[in-house]
Design an enzyme around this catalytic site. Structure first.
Site, PDB file in Angstrom:
ATOM      1  N   ASP A 191      25.049  52.375  44.976  1.00  0.00           N
ATOM      2  CA  ASP A 191      24.642  53.488  45.836  1.00  0.00           C
ATOM      3  C   ASP A 191      24.671  54.766  44.996  1.00  0.00           C
ATOM      4  O   ASP A 191      25.668  55.045  44.306  1.00  0.00           O
ATOM      5  CB  ASP A 191      25.596  53.625  47.024  1.00  0.00           C
ATOM      6  N   ILE A 192      23.562  55.526  45.017  1.00  0.00           N
ATOM      7  CA  ILE A 192      23.480  56.771  44.255  1.00  0.00           C
ATOM      8  C   ILE A 192      24.397  57.803  44.922  1.00  0.00           C
ATOM      9  O   ILE A 192      24.288  58.048  46.130  1.00  0.00           O
ATOM     10  CB  ILE A 192      22.044  57.290  44.185  1.00  0.00           C
TER      11      ILE A 192
ATOM     12  N   GLU B 242      19.065  54.984  49.233  1.00  0.00           N
ATOM     13  CA  GLU B 242      19.506  55.105  47.843  1.00  0.00           C
ATOM     14  C   GLU B 242      20.330  53.903  47.412  1.00  0.00           C
ATOM     15  O   GLU B 242      21.066  53.966  46.418  1.00  0.00           O
ATOM     16  CB  GLU B 242      20.330  56.388  47.660  1.00  0.00           C
TER      17      GLU B 242
END
Length: 541
Positions: A411-412, A454
């Site tokens: 996950d960004i 994301e």
């Protein structure tokens, strides 16, 4: 080992000691002696009454040489043929091979041996040709070359039928595979044109009549010709792009097919003269159809529909044949049946090529649509649906082969803030940059999945958690490094990754995904920009 066993079995007879040949053991004899005479059709008064005035083949100057003379008559549209010399007289029918000399299969022939110096002509007669341009051909010469040419004609005729039947069988298998009605229609077209060629070439009576034609052969020929022209016109219209170029022409094409069907059904009611007019009119109509098809195909190609080239390639031989007929080509008169069969077989081959290419295009479009349905439009990575299918396959393989399987859930970090500060365009650039970074770090691009937003899923088949951990750490660092190439002031991209390995107790991928997802959230709660192994939580617990 299986092939070695087969070779040994085949070699065993060669290894056995030589034995004295014995009748019944080393010789296979089939058949039995017969008292049946060679079938010769007698020229009855009824047959002779139907023949037109005989044509005389005059002896050369000084009379016959005394050598055997072979006479072969072919290109008979229908009806009886009589060959006579001296006290020898035979009659034959193209639709029944049993009535003909077995040395002649493509025509009706006879071998005579005139006395040396004899000047009596050889007489040949046949029933009145149905079409004025369709005239019989008589070949005279030494028996061997005449019979060889006759055999060559038979080979061409049977080869054309064999190709048509092979195309029909291939299309039938295509229908069973794809359930496409186009293949089934093609099989019916092949069946019709095979019947047409069989009647035309006389193979409908070889070795015994398998179509009940008899004296009705010309009627059958005209009826089947009408049906064949209708079907060929329809297929050529589709191949030439007429359906797309002139959609309204479909009504006219269907009307023409219906009219030709009516003609075919009406042929048994026609007199001989009307049947002859109908046959000639059908030939002229088909010439016009070929010209129209050629024009339609040329316009379609000019409009950029290059598949219409198939129609041009298919129709040109048919058109040339018809034009040669109108011009009275001697070569066409001599080899009319063979030319027609080769042209029709070429049409069937081009139709099969066009049909299979169309199927290939449909498959390509289907694959493209499936690819679009399984691909994330922004990054080009597999989407969640395709990715979970891939993970399910890896899970089955890992359980079957007892090999490890690890996944990373990425996950960004603070992606919403990136969108708020730099805008969604920059956010998209970040997603693409992360996708390319992850894609470059795995074995196959299908092993990186955009799960949505994301979040990304990284599949590492064949890797235990111990081996997967340093690889994910390396990917995490590259995500940050590669984001600097985007050249946006103050932009720093980091990622949190949760690592999980398939366990023996996992019945499906849900538990594996859940552990990776929990590990990812632990990475975020622990300060972000790190890889957390799901096993650490288990050890703490």
């Amino acid at each position: 080992m299986r092939w070695l066993f087969v070779l040994l079995v085949l070699w065993l007879p060669a290894l056995s000691p030589a034995q004295t040949p014995q009748v019944g053991r080393d010789l296979l004899q089939v058949g039995a002696a017969t008292d049946q005479q060679a079938p010769v059709r007698a020229c009855t008064p009824e047959i002779m009454a139907r023949l037109q005035e005989p044509v005389e083949i005059d002896a050369p100057a000084g009379g016959w040489s005394g050598a055997p003379q072979a006479v072969d008559v072919f290109n008979i549209y229908g009806g009886e043929v009589m060959i006579s010399h001296g006290d020898r007289e035979v009659c034959g029918h193209m639709q029944d091979a049993r009535t003909r000399d077995s040395r002649f299969r493509a025509g009706i022939g006879m071998v005579v041996v005139p006395r040396k110096g004899d000047t009596d002509p050889i007489l040949v007669a046949w029933e009145t040709p149905l079409k004025s341009r369709w005239i019989p051909t008589v070949r005279l010469g030494a028996p061997s070359p005449v019979q060889q040419i006759d055999t060559a004609r038979l080979l061409v005729r049977t080869a054309c039928l064999a190709v048509a039947l092979a195309l029909a069988l291939s299309a039938l298998m295509g229908f069973f595979t794809t359930r496409s009605r186009n293949f089934l229609m093609y099989v019916l077209v092949c069946a019709l044109l095979v019947t047409w060629q069989a009647i035309l070439s006389g193979l409908s009576g070889y070795p015994e009549p398998w179509l009940p034609l008899g004296r009705a052969a010309p009627v059958w020929m005209v009826a089947v010709s009408a049906l064949s022209y209708a079907v060929m016109g329809w297929v050529l219209w589709r191949m030439s792009g007429g359906r797309r170029l002139l959609p309204a022409s479909r009504r006219w094409v269907l009307g023409m097919m219906l009219a030709l069907l009516v003609v075919a059904l009406a042929t048994p009611l026609m007199s001989w003269q009307v049947l002859g007019w109908t046959a000639a009119a059908l030939d002229d109509l088909f010439t016009v159809i070929c010209l129209v098809i050629l024009l339609l195909a040329a316009v379609s190609v000019r409009a950029g529909r290059y598949t219409a080239v198939d129609g041009i390639v298919a129709v040109v031989p048919l058109l040339l044949m018809n034009l040669a007929d109108l011009l009275g080509s001697r070569l066409l008169v001599e080899y009319r049946v063979e030319v027609i069969q080769v042209a029709v077989t070429w049409f069937l081959m081009m139709s099969a090529y066009s049909l299979n290419r169309g199927l290939g295009q449909l498959r390509q479009q289907r694959d493209e649509m499936r690819q679009l349905a399984d691909t994330d439009t922004l990054t080009g990575l597999p989407n969640r649906r395709a990715g979970l299918r891939q993970l399910e396959r890896y899970l089955r393989d890992a359980k079957a082969s007892q090999q490890p399987l690890s996944i990373g859930f990425l996950d960004i970090d603070l992606f919403k803030q990136i969108n708020d500060r730099y805008g969604h365009d920059v956010g998209d650039e970040v997603l693409v940059s992360v996708a390319r970074t992850l894609e470059a770090g795995v074995r196959s691009r299908n092993d990186v999945i955009r799960m949505g937003g994301e979040e990304f899923l990284i599949l590492l088949p064949g890797n235990s958690a111990d081996h997967a951990l340093p690889r994910l750490e390396q990917l995490r660092e590259r995500v940050t490094q590669n984001s600097q190439a985007l050249q946006h002031a103050g932009l720093l991209v980091t990622a949190s990754i949760g690592l999980a390995e398939l366990e023996p107790d996992d019945q499906d991928m849900a538990a594996l995904l859940r552990r990776a997802d929990n590990a990812m959230y632990r990475a975020k709660r622990g300060g972000r920009n790190q890889v957390v192994d799901a096993r650490d939580e288990q050890q703490i617990a």
